[in-house]
Design an enzyme around this catalytic site. Structure first.
Site, mmCIF file in Angstrom:
data_model
loop_
_atom_site.group_PDB
_atom_site.id
_atom_site.type_symbol
_atom_site.label_atom_id
_atom_site.label_comp_id
_atom_site.label_asym_id
_atom_site.label_seq_id
_atom_site.Cartn_x
_atom_site.Cartn_y
_atom_site.Cartn_z
ATOM 1 N N LYS A 107 0.891 -1.096 0.078
ATOM 2 C CA LYS A 107 0.208 -0.025 -0.132
ATOM 3 C C LYS A 107 0.848 1.311 -0.101
ATOM 4 O O LYS A 107 0.341 2.130 -0.418
ATOM 5 C CB LYS A 107 -1.086 -0.090 1.092
ATOM 6 N N LYS A 189 -7.604 -14.891 -12.300
ATOM 7 C CA LYS A 189 -8.721 -14.952 -11.552
ATOM 8 C C LYS A 189 -9.620 -13.698 -12.017
ATOM 9 O O LYS A 189 -9.307 -12.455 -12.176
ATOM 10 C CB LYS A 189 -8.815 -15.205 -10.292
ATOM 11 N N LYS A 192 -11.852 -7.384 -9.052
ATOM 12 C CA LYS A 192 -12.716 -6.410 -8.891
ATOM 13 C C LYS A 192 -11.981 -5.259 -9.737
ATOM 14 O O LYS A 192 -12.686 -4.543 -10.469
ATOM 15 C CB LYS A 192 -12.650 -5.800 -7.313
#
Ligand code: TRP
Length: 327
Positions: A107, A189, A192
């Site tokens: 992050k 996969k 989002k």
């Protein structure tokens, strides 16, 4: 106990990887499922959409079968006891350890201008969510293993320093729930944030579903050799929503070199429409029902707070923060 990030728009990967697990757990365990709105604030600076995301994620989980009568379904910020336990656990959390956490480092890389203390202590807040309910089983994906290990460490340190209060929490999965739902573009996969055309959302309308599947990657159709990943992925998706007969037929066709991808995609699309559309419609109805959603949130918070208050009392007594009784 588990936390659900309020990113809105659940997709098929969330459904088969997480939600289906929660729905199974609710039949045999006392469950606490929480929308992690405070965790969302560690990276959000613009919160206008937060409300919609929280409402959507609640509605989509309920529409997928999570029953607010059976579980405590609540928002993190509605349980202020979380903040109090978080403060206490911060005394057991070492700065060096937090700085080394891979999710933190990632992050920092993504948001170099917003490296706030909430981000650094994200795992402490998560440990507070879990330990507050004295949970032992935490249905989460692989990416959360490290956070769970930290929660176990804090529980262990607390118990050793002040006396036994917290059981150690472990990641939990029903065997087959580790299914990965492949994306439609032939690699990886469903996710989002990445390619939205390659991901099927529970909110997608029938035409969008058909369109995305029509554009899914296949191969040139040449028979023989190893099955390319894109085709193997289509078979995996077919298995999730179509009958075994249909899957077997197309597998046999593939072996024989006579498979028609157009037909296979048509079957897959209809299977997906039949699977997704009832969830989408139910979620939409729930999302528009203010008084129902309010009732769910209030009752969920009441259940979570009752258990949380009991835990906090035990923790504070163990720490010696009980000054009324003289012994
Ligand atoms: N960090 C988790 C995620 O990113 C969400 C979460 C918050 C959570 N609190 C939790 C998961 C407690 C399990 C238990 O998905």
């Amino acid at each position: 106990m588990s936390g659900i990030r309020p990113t809105g728009f659940l997709h098929l990967g969330n459904y088969f990887g997480a939600v289906r697990n929660y729905v199974r757990m609710q039949e045999s365990y006392t469950c606490y499922f929480m929308v992690a709105d405070l965790h969302a604030l560690t990276t959000l600076t613009e919160t206008r959409e937060l409300k919609n995301h929280v409402r959507r994620v609640l509605a989509e989980n309920i529409a997928s079968g999570l029953d607010p009568e059976k579980v405590a379904l609540y928002c993190q910020s509605h349980v202020p006891e979380t903040a109090e336990l978080y403060l206490l656990l911060n005394m057991l959390a070492y700065k060096g350890e937090l700085e080394k956490t891979p999710t933190f480092k990632e992050k920092v890389r993504l948001h170099p201008n917003n490296v706030n203390m909430g981000l650094l202590t994200y795992p402490v807040l998560q440990a507070a969510d879990i330990l507050l309910q004295r949970a032992t089983l935490v249905p989460v994906g692989k990416d959360q293993e490290q956070h769970l290990e930290m929660a176990r460490n804090y529980a262990g340190r607390f118990n050793q320093r002040y006396g036994e209060v917290f059981p150690e929490p472990y990641a939990f999965n029903f065997g087959e729930s580790l299914i990965k739902v492949p994306s439609l573009d032939g690699a990886g996969k469903m996710s989002k944030s990445e390619n939205q055309m390659a991901t099927l959302y529970l909110a997608d309308d029938d035409e969008t579903i058909r369109n995305k599947i029509k554009k899914a990657k296949t191969d040139s159709g040449a028979p023989g050799g190893d099955m390319p990943e894109s085709v193997a992925n289509l078979f995996l998706l077919l298995e999730l929503v179509c009958s075994q007969d249909v899957v077997d037929k197309f597998r046999a066709d593939y072996q024989a070199g006579t498979v028609r991808y157009g037909d296979m995609k048509k079957e897959l699309a209809e299977g997906m429409v039949a699977f997704i559309s009832p969830i989408r419609e139910k979620a939409e109805q729930i999302r528009n029902d203010d008084s129902y959603l309010r009732k769910v949130m209030e009752e969920g918070a009441a259940k979570a707070r009752a258990n949380a208050a009991a835990t906090l009392q035990l923790a504070k007594e163990a720490m010696g923060l009980n000054y009324f009784a003289k012994i």
